[in-house]
Design a protein around this motif. Structure first.
Motif, short mmCIF file in Angstrom:
data_model
loop_
_atom_site.label_atom_id
_atom_site.label_comp_id
_atom_site.label_asym_id
_atom_site.label_seq_id
_atom_site.Cartn_x
_atom_site.Cartn_y
_atom_site.Cartn_z
N ALA A 60 -63.68 53.39 26.84
CA ALA A 60 -62.27 54.03 26.46
C ALA A 60 -61.31 53.18 25.56
O ALA A 60 -61.02 52.16 26.13
CB ALA A 60 -61.86 54.51 27.90
N ARG A 90 -58.04 52.37 25.20
CA ARG A 90 -56.83 52.78 25.82
C ARG A 90 -55.76 52.24 25.00
O ARG A 90 -54.70 52.74 25.29
CB ARG A 90 -56.97 51.77 27.26
N ARG A 91 -55.76 51.35 24.19
CA ARG A 91 -54.59 50.96 23.46
C ARG A 91 -54.92 50.90 22.15
O ARG A 91 -55.06 49.86 21.30
CB ARG A 91 -54.06 49.50 24.00
N THR A 138 -43.86 58.76 15.24
CA THR A 138 -43.73 59.21 16.58
C THR A 138 -43.92 61.00 16.58
O THR A 138 -43.56 61.40 17.77
CB THR A 138 -42.32 58.95 16.93
N ASP A 164 -48.52 64.49 15.31
CA ASP A 164 -49.54 64.36 16.39
C ASP A 164 -49.16 63.07 16.97
O ASP A 164 -49.87 62.15 16.79
CB ASP A 164 -50.92 64.61 16.00
N PRO A 165 -48.26 62.89 17.81
CA PRO A 165 -47.87 61.68 18.54
C PRO A 165 -49.01 60.94 19.25
O PRO A 165 -49.63 61.73 20.04
CB PRO A 165 -46.63 61.85 19.47
N GLU A 202 -50.85 58.85 22.16
CA GLU A 202 -50.81 58.66 23.50
C GLU A 202 -49.61 57.59 23.80
O GLU A 202 -48.99 57.90 24.66
CB GLU A 202 -52.17 58.25 24.12
N GLN A 203 -49.84 56.57 23.20
CA GLN A 203 -48.93 55.44 23.24
C GLN A 203 -47.38 55.96 23.24
O GLN A 203 -46.57 55.51 24.23
CB GLN A 203 -49.09 54.32 22.17
N VAL A 204 -47.11 56.62 22.43
CA VAL A 204 -45.82 57.14 22.12
C VAL A 204 -45.41 58.14 23.10
O VAL A 204 -44.28 58.07 23.66
CB VAL A 204 -45.60 57.87 20.71
N LEU A 205 -46.39 58.96 23.41
CA LEU A 205 -46.03 59.69 24.73
C LEU A 205 -45.76 59.03 26.11
O LEU A 205 -44.93 59.52 26.72
CB LEU A 205 -47.35 60.79 24.55
N ARG A 206 -46.47 58.14 26.17
CA ARG A 206 -46.25 57.47 27.67
C ARG A 206 -45.07 56.54 27.51
O ARG A 206 -44.06 56.70 28.42
CB ARG A 206 -47.44 56.37 27.70
N GLU A 207 -44.65 55.96 26.19
CA GLU A 207 -43.33 55.58 26.25
C GLU A 207 -42.45 56.37 26.50
O GLU A 207 -41.25 55.87 26.95
CB GLU A 207 -43.31 55.00 24.68
N SER A 208 -42.47 57.61 25.81
CA SER A 208 -41.32 58.61 26.17
C SER A 208 -41.02 59.04 27.56
O SER A 208 -39.83 59.07 27.92
CB SER A 208 -41.77 59.86 25.18
N ALA A 209 -42.15 58.89 28.35
CA ALA A 209 -42.20 59.46 29.66
C ALA A 209 -41.53 58.23 30.33
O ALA A 209 -40.70 58.45 31.15
CB ALA A 209 -43.49 59.74 30.25
N GLU A 210 -41.71 56.94 29.79
CA GLU A 210 -41.10 55.99 30.47
C GLU A 210 -39.71 55.91 30.25
O GLU A 210 -38.96 55.55 31.22
CB GLU A 210 -41.76 54.61 30.06
#
Lengths: 174, 174
Positions: free
Chosen positions: A6, A8-9, A16, A19-20, A22-30
């Motif tokens: 997988a 993962r990074r 950003t 189609d952002p 996954e990294q950017v999406l996770r950052e945004s949730a953080e």
DNA sequence: ACATTTATGTCAACATAGCTGACATAATTC
DNA sequence: GAATTATGTCAGCTATGTTGACATAAATGT
């Protein structure tokens, strides 16, 4: 230590939107997590003085925003049960921060208002929040602020958004 | 309907920066409240299946983001006490979602990793969040997204921001 | 080597803020 | 007059935070 299966990074920090990654999406949730925590931490300290919690602030805030709001209306905004609200609202009434007036049209309703003291306390609570936002807005600039607000708005479901915008417009449900 | 003493409702909806009016600032705080609630509501439903709460999601999220994170590191990010974290972490370990490996350099440390199952579950939890953000980002456009992230970042205190950005960068504390 | 500090875990007790379910009262509406 | 609605309240459960105290193992300091 590259992942074999997988990936993962992978995403890069730029790009950003569209189609952002996954990294950017996770950052945004953080960022939402950290930002929300920052925004609530100052009032939380003040609330602790009086043995109140964040829930009391929310009630005071929305009553202040819509004087004459009914209990049902407040329940709807906060999205909690009436038993849950009662535990917050009763102390506020007992302590003289909130007043309940019998509705003119419908005398079953208890319309909620802040007292002078309630208004003053709510001001004290929200002052540091406003200061924090003012500072952030000034540093980020007007366009960023528009973006900030737009994204938050679009983050909600259509129904939620409609309700939130009604609240924000300060309009009473007719 | 101009206020005589305290101008409570004056600002217009445009002009949201520079010296944003009280109205805009209160609206923004409300947007944070509603937005945060929207963002957490989907995972909350999934968590309920397993008898977990939002705190479990946070732990899974940050362990997933920084595999090999120490317990102290996670405590630092979450800003809770170790007793509080323990109540969340223990079930996750017992249920086989998180593994603890003895640190290589410092054998007192328990380094945290997601198992395959933990990774899968975290994916399930964050998928609706990512979908929600993706949709909002797409509709708002790239500039709005930049503004959104900038404001959230600037909302934090310098220290908090530094820590948050370290987390976000995915860097392990050296 | 021995003492201290550090990283972690755990027990116990408590507070806040959510929840459900049940029931009561008063006012409105049918 | 009956049914519905708005509100309040009692009781008990859950999740997640808190403090304080103590235990163990490993690292560090002298």
């Amino acid at each position: 230590m590259t992942a074999s299966k997988a990936p993962r990074r992978l995403a890069r920090d730029d790009e950003t939107a569209q189609d952002p990654g996954e990294q950017v999406l996770r950052e945004s949730a953080e960022l939402m997590f950290f930002g929300y925590r920052s925004l609530t931490q100052d009032p939380d300290k003040i609330l602790a003085e009086r043995d109140y919690g964040r829930a009391h602030h929310r009630a005071l805030h929305f009553i202040g925003r819509q004087p004459g709001l009914s209990v049902a209306g407040l329940l709807d905004i906060l999205g909690v049960t009436k038993q849950s609200l009662a535990r917050v609202l009763k102390p506020l009434v007992d302590d003289g921060l909130v007043e309940q007036h019998v509705g003119e049209n419908d005398r079953r309703q208890r319309l909620l208002f802040l007292t002078e003291e309630g208004f003053a306390f709510e001001e004290r609570l929200s002052a540091p929040q406003r200061a924090r936002l003012t500072r952030a807005f000034r540093e980020a600039g007007p366009e960023a602020v528009e973006g900030f607000r737009a994204v938050l708005e679009l983050m909600m479901d259509a129904e939620q958004r409609k309700q939130a915008l009604t609240v924000i417009a300060g309009a009473k449900t007719p």
